[in-house]
Design a protein around this motif. Structure first.
Motif, short mmCIF file in Angstrom:
data_model
loop_
_atom_site.label_atom_id
_atom_site.label_comp_id
_atom_site.label_asym_id
_atom_site.label_seq_id
_atom_site.Cartn_x
_atom_site.Cartn_y
_atom_site.Cartn_z
N VAL A 11 -16.67 -10.03 8.51
CA VAL A 11 -15.44 -10.53 7.90
C VAL A 11 -15.84 -11.42 6.73
CG1 VAL A 11 -13.35 -11.89 8.26
CG2 VAL A 11 -14.26 -10.46 10.11
N THR A 12 -15.42 -11.06 5.55
CA THR A 12 -15.79 -11.79 4.34
C THR A 12 -14.79 -12.91 4.07
OG1 THR A 12 -16.77 -9.80 3.41
CG2 THR A 12 -16.22 -11.58 1.87
N THR A 13 -15.33 -14.13 3.85
CA THR A 13 -14.50 -15.29 3.51
C THR A 13 -15.03 -15.94 2.24
OG1 THR A 13 -15.79 -16.97 4.69
CG2 THR A 13 -14.22 -15.68 5.99
N ASP A 14 -14.34 -16.98 1.76
CA ASP A 14 -14.77 -17.64 0.53
C ASP A 14 -16.05 -18.43 0.73
OD1 ASP A 14 -13.70 -19.52 2.19
OD2 ASP A 14 -12.47 -20.51 0.66
N ARG A 15 -16.49 -18.60 1.96
CA ARG A 15 -17.73 -19.32 2.21
C ARG A 15 -18.82 -18.40 2.76
NH1 ARG A 15 -15.96 -25.18 4.77
NH2 ARG A 15 -14.58 -25.80 3.07
N GLY A 16 -18.61 -17.12 2.63
CA GLY A 16 -19.62 -16.18 3.08
C GLY A 16 -19.12 -15.25 4.17
N ASP A 17 -20.01 -14.39 4.63
CA ASP A 17 -19.66 -13.40 5.67
C ASP A 17 -19.75 -14.01 7.06
OD1 ASP A 17 -19.31 -11.57 3.69
OD2 ASP A 17 -21.28 -10.63 3.92
N LEU A 18 -18.76 -13.63 7.90
CA LEU A 18 -18.75 -14.05 9.30
C LEU A 18 -18.94 -12.82 10.17
CD1 LEU A 18 -15.65 -16.45 9.27
CD2 LEU A 18 -18.07 -17.04 8.88
N ARG A 19 -19.84 -12.92 11.15
CA ARG A 19 -20.16 -11.80 12.03
C ARG A 19 -19.24 -11.82 13.24
NH1 ARG A 19 -22.31 -6.89 11.21
NH2 ARG A 19 -23.58 -6.14 12.96
N LYS A 25 -16.74 -20.07 13.68
CA LYS A 25 -17.89 -19.59 12.90
C LYS A 25 -17.82 -20.07 11.45
CE LYS A 25 -18.29 -15.28 15.62
NZ LYS A 25 -19.70 -15.36 16.06
N TYR A 26 -16.60 -20.43 11.02
CA TYR A 26 -16.40 -20.87 9.65
C TYR A 26 -16.63 -22.38 9.59
CZ TYR A 26 -13.82 -21.42 5.19
OH TYR A 26 -13.43 -21.69 3.89
N ASP A 27 -17.86 -22.75 9.34
CA ASP A 27 -18.22 -24.17 9.25
C ASP A 27 -17.89 -24.92 10.54
OD1 ASP A 27 -19.33 -26.40 8.02
OD2 ASP A 27 -17.43 -26.99 7.06
N GLY A 28 -18.13 -24.25 11.67
CA GLY A 28 -17.96 -24.91 12.95
C GLY A 28 -16.55 -25.32 13.26
N GLY A 29 -15.60 -24.69 12.60
CA GLY A 29 -14.20 -25.04 12.84
C GLY A 29 -13.74 -26.23 12.03
N GLY A 30 -14.63 -26.83 11.27
CA GLY A 30 -14.26 -27.99 10.46
C GLY A 30 -13.91 -27.59 9.04
N GLY A 31 -14.33 -28.38 8.10
CA GLY A 31 -14.03 -28.08 6.70
C GLY A 31 -12.66 -28.59 6.31
N ASP A 32 -12.37 -28.38 5.06
CA ASP A 32 -11.12 -28.91 4.54
C ASP A 32 -10.06 -27.83 4.33
OD1 ASP A 32 -12.36 -27.51 2.57
OD2 ASP A 32 -12.34 -29.13 1.07
N VAL A 33 -10.29 -26.64 4.85
CA VAL A 33 -9.31 -25.57 4.73
C VAL A 33 -8.32 -25.67 5.88
CG1 VAL A 33 -8.92 -23.08 4.64
CG2 VAL A 33 -10.99 -24.06 3.60
N PRO A 34 -7.02 -25.86 5.59
CA PRO A 34 -6.02 -25.96 6.66
C PRO A 34 -6.02 -24.70 7.52
CG PRO A 34 -5.09 -26.67 4.57
CD PRO A 34 -6.42 -26.05 4.26
N ALA A 35 -5.70 -24.87 8.81
CA ALA A 35 -5.73 -23.75 9.75
C ALA A 35 -4.78 -22.63 9.33
CB ALA A 35 -5.37 -24.24 11.16
N GLU A 36 -3.59 -22.98 8.86
CA GLU A 36 -2.62 -21.95 8.48
C GLU A 36 -3.11 -21.17 7.26
OE1 GLU A 36 0.33 -19.41 8.75
OE2 GLU A 36 -0.14 -20.98 10.23
N ARG A 37 -3.74 -21.86 6.35
CA ARG A 37 -4.29 -21.18 5.17
C ARG A 37 -5.41 -20.23 5.58
NH1 ARG A 37 -7.20 -24.25 0.04
NH2 ARG A 37 -8.02 -22.34 -0.96
#
Length: 727
Positions: free
Chosen positions: A333-341, A378-390
């Motif tokens: 799955v491709t995201t703005d921070r890289g691929d997630l397996r 998998k996306y930065d350990g569930g953290g980061g500044d991207v809102p969940a809905e986004r």
């Protein structure tokens, strides 16, 4: 003479008693004075009650509807007031069924369709369903239930046209006129029938009353042959349970009444309202499924047999599981921070998210939410500044991810699922491995959606297991609409507050009020859909003519009654396709465990002359049939003749009888009239008529089915039976 305690004045003019000349002895004031005074007081109380209820109902209707629980409470109160007002206006003084006098208390107690107390607190009527009224119905000469006497009234057009007394003690005769005890009751059983069944409150017998007042836990079987009053007992039991059992109120599921066919439902439609119960849902089995309105008859008996098995529900479960297999291969799955397996194990974990009992189509939304959670971790350990809905919206744009989920867990319609079973042999063999190849071929058909009544239980099982494929979509739309409405209200409030600081306090007060809150509702917000009133769950289900239900049809009802609280009414001897088991064996096999059986053995409806000819018909194929004993003679012999006499028989009967209902059974060419019905034997089940003209019963078929149809048709008559044959 015993005083009623209501008024010691002389009886008023315009008494409710209107006894014919032949009953002049019963018109003696010494016998009816107390009643006349009581009914005068009752009439005054009724007038006051109607006026009071009208005012209260009008006030409730004018009051604000409110929201949530407040709105529900208001609606329930409106319904309660309306129902009581309608009952009072409908019956008037003939709310009263009779009176009883205790062996140790000479004060008469009057029994009514409902309870009624006057403005001074005097109890004028006791509700027939209350425990205090039980002796009135339960008393017999062998077991008087503490009574000295009982009086029952016969009402005609709002006036008492007859009454009869029963005495239970040596001194109970004092002040009573009807020395013939049961003869008046027996004579009343032969009264003319109408297009609607009447309630039998005034003539409920002790054996029937015991069934009516039995508790609601578990399954109660009311077993009885023709004329024993099974149907009226079931209807009166329904009204009694709703009154006496708090577990069965509408807020707790209510009651479903299931009848065998449409003419039956039309016939009994007036009974429950006359008993003050208008909230009971009534239906035939086909009403439980959308496809039931157009379903035809299964022409292949073998196909019908195979579909009637409860095992086919297992096939539905397997068919659904086939569409809940997680992908066996990993994907990226491709995201703005890289691929997630996303591994096969991740897919399997997501597919386990729906809990037991979750409908398939609703489960996919839960699988998706679990996938979002897994990928978020998998996306930065569930953290980061991207809102969940986004983050969720971004994943929803991934066509490969969404497409893979939809292929592995697709939304399915019940008609598609069952239709595939009847059109793809390999699929049916996979889902029902116990079927032989020949049986699989028997169930295949060219048009998989040419639904029959035998398909309905499977469609229902599929719909229950799958759920609504559009539910998630509608829920998302409603959530979006609610969010938009909240934003709309917030914007309106903000704009109002900006108009003038001096208004702030007043506006904040107004905004907590219901009127302004209602004015801020977005008029474009979607309305909620109409509820499916037959979807359940129900607290109690009553099933009449239950001997005809297949195992698969029973599953339709079990799905709607988690409490397993049933009243099951039927006669094994009237099962068209045979009923070799006992009731207990049959019901335990389909999933019920707490089972009681009550047998009704007295035939109150069918005269001896008719039963004498009907009994050999059923015993020829079912020697152990529960044939009830008739308690009355009609005085009219069964007539046999040629089919050519049909019209002459009907014309003569109509000319001699100004009221009553006749029925021609077994002659599809006969055109019905307002007073003469035309039915098949199967559609006559559960009904009764003054005259039955039975045409060519030998054509009804052979074996059990033909004999049952013949027996059922003969025992519909309450006065006269005419059998016409072509040979």
């Amino acid at each position: 003479m015993v005083s009623s305690g209501v008024d010691d004045a002389t009886p008023p003019t315009g008494s409710v008693f209107d006894l014919p000349d032949r009953l002049s002895a019963k018109a003696d004031p010494a016998l009816i004075a107390d009643d006349a005074r009581h009914f005068a007081a009752l009439a005054r109380c009724l007038e006051e009650s109607v006026a009071d209820l009208s005012v209260r109902l009008e006030a409730e209707l004018r009051a604000p509807g409110g929201t949530g629980q407040q709105a529900m409470d208001r609606d329930l109160e409106v319904h309660r007031l309306t129902a009581r007002l309608r009952t009072l206006r409908r019956f008037g003084a003939d709310l009263c069924l009779g009176r009883m006098v205790g062996a140790d208390d000479p004060e008469p107690v009057y029994i009514g369709r409902l309870g009624l107390t006057d403005s001074e607190g005097r109890r004028l009527l006791i509700d027939w369903r209350s425990p205090a009224a039980a002796p009135f119905f339960a008393a017999t000469h062998a077991s008087p239930a503490g009574l000295a006497s009982r009086r029952r009234y016969r009402w005609t057009d709002g006036r008492i046209s007859d009454y009869w007394d029963e005495v239970f003690t040596a001194d109970g005769l004092d002040g009573h006129a009807a020395l013939d005890d049961q003869s008046a009751f027996i004579a009343s059983l032969g009264g003319t029938r109408s297009a609607r069944m009447r309630d039998v409150l005034a003539t409920i017998q002790a054996d029937q009353d015991a069934v009516i007042r039995a508790g609601s836990r578990g399954a109660l079987v009311v077993d009885g042959g023709p004329g024993t009053g099974k149907t009226v007992v079931a209807l009166h039991r329904t009204a009694h349970l709703l009154y006496a059992d708090p577990r069965l109120g509408r807020r707790r599921g209510g009651v479903l009444f299931v009848g065998p066919h449409r003419p039956y439902l039309a016939y009994v439609s007036d009974v429950l309202p006359s008993l003050g119960e208008e909230g009971v849902q009534t239906c035939v089995l086909s009403d439980l499924v959308a496809e039931g309105a157009s379903a035809g008859t299964e022409t292949d008996p073998e196909a019908a047999r195979l579909k009637s098995s409860a095992d086919m529900a297992r096939a539905i479960e397997t068919a659904v599981r086939f569409y809940e297999e997680p992908p066996a291969e990993a994907m990226t799955v491709t995201t703005d921070r890289g691929d997630l397996r996303l591994t096969a194990e991740d897919w399997a974990e997501a597919f386990r998210a729906p809990g037991p009992g979750t409908p398939h189509n609703e489960g996919r939304e839960q699988v998706w939410e679990e996938l979002v959670t897994i990928l978020r971790e998998k996306y930065d350990g569930g953290g980061g500044d991207v809102p969940a809905e986004r983050f969720r919206r971004a994943l929803a744009q991934d066509e490969e991810l969404v497409g893979t989920l939809h292929r592995a867990w697709p939304l399915i319609g019940a008609a598609d699922l069952v239709g595939d079973l009847w059109s793809v042999p390999a699929y049916l063999r996979l889902c029902a491995p116990w079927l032989t190849r020949d049986e699989v071929r028997t169930l295949q058909r060219a048009d998989p959606r040419a639904w029959t009544v035998s398909d309905l239980p499977l469609l229902d099982a599929a719909r229950q297991r799958l759920g609504d494929p559009g539910a998630s979509r509608r829920r998302r739309r409603l959530e979006a609409s609610a969010a938009a409405e909240r934003a709309y209200r917030a914007q309106v409030t903000e704009n109002l507050l900006r108009t003038d600081d001096d208004w702030e306090g007043m506006l904040m007060t107004m905004l907590t009020g219901q009127d302004l809150q209602n004015s801020l509702v977005d008029p474009d917000a979607p309305a909620a859909g109409e509820p499916d009133l037959l979807a359940g769950p129900f607290a109690h289900i009553v099933v009449d003519e239950a001997q005809e239900l297949t195992d698969a049809e029973w599953q339709m009802l079990l799905l709607r009654c988690p409490s397993r609280s049933f009243t099951i009414v039927g006669d094994r001897a009237q099962a068209r396709h045979g009923f070799e088991e006992s009731w207990r064996e049959r019901l335990e096999r389909i999933g019920l465990d707490r089972i009681d059986v009550a047998s009704l053995t007295v035939n109150y409806r069918t005269p001896e002359e008719i039963m004498a000819e009907a009994e050999p018909v059923i015993r020829a194929v079912l020697p152990d049939a529960n044939v009830p004993v008739s308690i009355r003679k009609g005085g009219v012999p069964v007539v046999h003749g040629p089919v050519a006499d049909r019209d002459a028989v009907l014309d003569a009967w109509l000319a001699a009888h100004g009221e009553g209902i006749a029925c021609v059974i077994g002659d599809p060419g006969f055109r019905p009239t307002s007073r003469v019905r035309s039915l098949t034997p199967e559609l006559s089940k559960g009904l009764e008529f003054d005259l039955v003209v039975l045409v060519d019963p030998e054509t009804f078929g052979e074996g059990v089915e033909g004999a049952v149809d013949h027996y059922v048709a003969m025992t519909r008559a309450t006065r006269q039976l005419v059998v016409l044959t072509s040979s």
